[in-house]
Design a protein around this motif. Structure first.
Motif, PDB file in Angstrom:
ATOM      1  N   UNK A   7     -53.633  44.274   5.350  1.00 24.43           N
ATOM      2  CA  UNK A   7     -53.704  42.817   5.180  1.00 24.43           C
ATOM      3  C   UNK A   7     -53.206  42.415   3.798  1.00 24.43           C
ATOM      4  N   UNK A   8     -53.558  43.180   2.787  1.00 21.05           N
ATOM      5  CA  UNK A   8     -53.097  42.882   1.433  1.00 21.05           C
ATOM      6  C   UNK A   8     -51.584  43.052   1.321  1.00 21.05           C
ATOM      7  N   UNK A   9     -51.049  44.097   1.942  1.00 26.20           N
ATOM      8  CA  UNK A   9     -49.594  44.291   1.948  1.00 26.20           C
ATOM      9  C   UNK A   9     -48.904  43.143   2.666  1.00 26.20           C
ATOM     10  N   UNK A  10     -49.514  42.679   3.756  1.00 20.66           N
ATOM     11  CA  UNK A  10     -48.937  41.570   4.515  1.00 20.66           C
ATOM     12  C   UNK A  10     -48.911  40.297   3.673  1.00 20.66           C
ATOM     13  N   UNK A  11     -49.949  40.071   2.885  1.00 21.75           N
ATOM     14  CA  UNK A  11     -49.970  38.902   1.998  1.00 21.75           C
ATOM     15  C   UNK A  11     -48.802  38.946   1.020  1.00 21.75           C
ATOM     16  N   UNK A  12     -48.538  40.113   0.477  1.00 22.26           N
ATOM     17  CA  UNK A  12     -47.415  40.254  -0.443  1.00 22.26           C
ATOM     18  C   UNK A  12     -46.095  39.995   0.269  1.00 22.26           C
ATOM     19  N   UNK A  13     -45.968  40.503   1.492  1.00 18.40           N
ATOM     20  CA  UNK A  13     -44.745  40.300   2.272  1.00 18.40           C
ATOM     21  C   UNK A  13     -44.546  38.836   2.635  1.00 18.40           C
ATOM     22  N   UNK A  14     -45.641  38.137   2.879  1.00 17.97           N
ATOM     23  CA  UNK A  14     -45.525  36.736   3.299  1.00 17.97           C
ATOM     24  C   UNK A  14     -44.924  35.871   2.196  1.00 17.97           C
ATOM     25  N   UNK A  15     -45.078  36.302   0.959  1.00 18.47           N
ATOM     26  CA  UNK A  15     -44.465  35.573  -0.143  1.00 18.47           C
ATOM     27  C   UNK A  15     -42.965  35.793  -0.227  1.00 18.47           C
ATOM     28  N   UNK A  16     -42.481  36.886   0.341  1.00 20.34           N
ATOM     29  CA  UNK A  16     -41.066  37.239   0.276  1.00 20.34           C
ATOM     30  C   UNK A  16     -40.289  36.779   1.503  1.00 20.34           C
TER      31      UNK A  16
ATOM     32  N   UNK B  19     -38.091  33.393   6.619  1.00 18.86           N
ATOM     33  CA  UNK B  19     -37.357  33.016   7.836  1.00 18.86           C
ATOM     34  C   UNK B  19     -38.336  32.907   9.010  1.00 18.86           C
ATOM     35  N   UNK B  20     -37.932  32.184  10.017  1.00 14.65           N
ATOM     36  CA  UNK B  20     -38.801  31.867  11.146  1.00 14.65           C
ATOM     37  C   UNK B  20     -39.284  33.110  11.888  1.00 14.65           C
ATOM     38  N   UNK B  21     -38.383  34.052  12.103  1.00 16.42           N
ATOM     39  CA  UNK B  21     -38.755  35.278  12.810  1.00 16.42           C
ATOM     40  C   UNK B  21     -39.796  36.078  12.019  1.00 16.42           C
ATOM     41  N   UNK B  22     -39.584  36.186  10.722  1.00 13.83           N
ATOM     42  CA  UNK B  22     -40.530  36.922   9.875  1.00 13.83           C
ATOM     43  C   UNK B  22     -41.890  36.239   9.840  1.00 13.83           C
ATOM     44  N   UNK B  23     -41.891  34.917   9.766  1.00  6.90           N
ATOM     45  CA  UNK B  23     -43.164  34.190   9.757  1.00  6.90           C
ATOM     46  C   UNK B  23     -43.926  34.388  11.066  1.00  6.90           C
ATOM     47  N   UNK B  24     -43.204  34.450  12.163  1.00  7.83           N
ATOM     48  CA  UNK B  24     -43.856  34.714  13.456  1.00  7.83           C
ATOM     49  C   UNK B  24     -44.447  36.124  13.467  1.00  7.83           C
ATOM     50  N   UNK B  25     -43.724  37.085  12.925  1.00  6.87           N
ATOM     51  CA  UNK B  25     -44.235  38.455  12.842  1.00  6.87           C
ATOM     52  C   UNK B  25     -45.454  38.531  11.931  1.00  6.87           C
ATOM     53  N   UNK B  26     -45.411  37.819  10.829  1.00  5.86           N
ATOM     54  CA  UNK B  26     -46.544  37.808   9.896  1.00  5.86           C
ATOM     55  C   UNK B  26     -47.779  37.251  10.592  1.00  5.86           C
ATOM     56  N   UNK B  27     -47.615  36.163  11.324  1.00 10.80           N
ATOM     57  CA  UNK B  27     -48.742  35.587  12.063  1.00 10.80           C
ATOM     58  C   UNK B  27     -49.262  36.577  13.112  1.00 10.80           C
ATOM     59  N   UNK B  28     -48.350  37.255  13.788  1.00 10.00           N
ATOM     60  CA  UNK B  28     -48.725  38.269  14.778  1.00 10.00           C
ATOM     61  C   UNK B  28     -49.601  39.336  14.126  1.00 10.00           C
ATOM     62  N   UNK B  29     -49.178  39.850  12.973  1.00 10.18           N
ATOM     63  CA  UNK B  29     -49.950  40.899  12.306  1.00 10.18           C
ATOM     64  C   UNK B  29     -51.278  40.374  11.785  1.00 10.18           C
ATOM     65  N   UNK B  30     -51.297  39.147  11.278  1.00  9.18           N
ATOM     66  CA  UNK B  30     -52.569  38.573  10.844  1.00  9.18           C
ATOM     67  C   UNK B  30     -53.564  38.569  12.000  1.00  9.18           C
ATOM     68  N   UNK B  31     -53.112  38.119  13.158  1.00  8.36           N
ATOM     69  CA  UNK B  31     -53.983  38.077  14.335  1.00  8.36           C
ATOM     70  C   UNK B  31     -54.397  39.475  14.778  1.00  8.36           C
ATOM     71  N   UNK B  32     -53.468  40.407  14.767  1.00  9.73           N
ATOM     72  CA  UNK B  32     -53.781  41.781  15.176  1.00  9.73           C
ATOM     73  C   UNK B  32     -54.784  42.423  14.224  1.00  9.73           C
ATOM     74  N   UNK B  33     -54.629  42.172  12.929  1.00  8.77           N
ATOM     75  CA  UNK B  33     -55.561  42.749  11.956  1.00  8.77           C
ATOM     76  C   UNK B  33     -56.965  42.167  12.145  1.00  8.77           C
TER      77      UNK B  33
END
Length: 124
Positions: free
Chosen positions: A31-40, A43-57
């Protein structure tokens, strides 16, 4: 139940509890790594993936909590020679063989999530 078999099952459950706690720690780290990635990634596809991982975590942590609770209840049942100290209406307490099956499923789903996240984070 034979005392040595009871002790063996209790030791197995203790090992599973340690494993579940390790998974929880790893999920929090991801989750902490994902937070760092979300700042970088913006793009729309990446944001959808980030949301997917947030929900999965979040869901994996919920499952981990349920699993840990059920392992504790199973250990209590074994310690009391098959009798529950406290009855739970929400769901039955599984035996050690059923908990082993559940742990295998737990591991499989966790490993799949970890591999998926590692592949996603490798492209950052």
């Amino acid at each position: 139940m034979e005392v040595s078999a009871q002790t063996s099952e209790l030791e197995q459950i203790q090992d599973w509890k340690v494993e579940v706690n390790s998974v929880r720690d790893t999920i929090r780290s991801m989750q902490q790594r994902l937070e760092l990635l979300s700042g970088k990634k913006k793009d729309e596809d990446s944001l959808a993936q980030i949301e997917h991982f947030q929900n999965q975590f979040i869901r994996q942590l919920e499952v981990s909590d349920e699993m840990f609770h059920d392992l504790k209840q199973c250990a209590k049942k074994i310690s009391n020679n098959g009798q529950l100290a406290v009855l739970h209406d929400d769901r039955p307490v599984d035996d050690c063989a059923t908990m082993e099956d559940r742990m295998q499923t737990f591991r499989k789903l966790y490993n799949e999530l970890q591999e998926e996240f590692n592949a996603f984070s490798a492209f950052s």
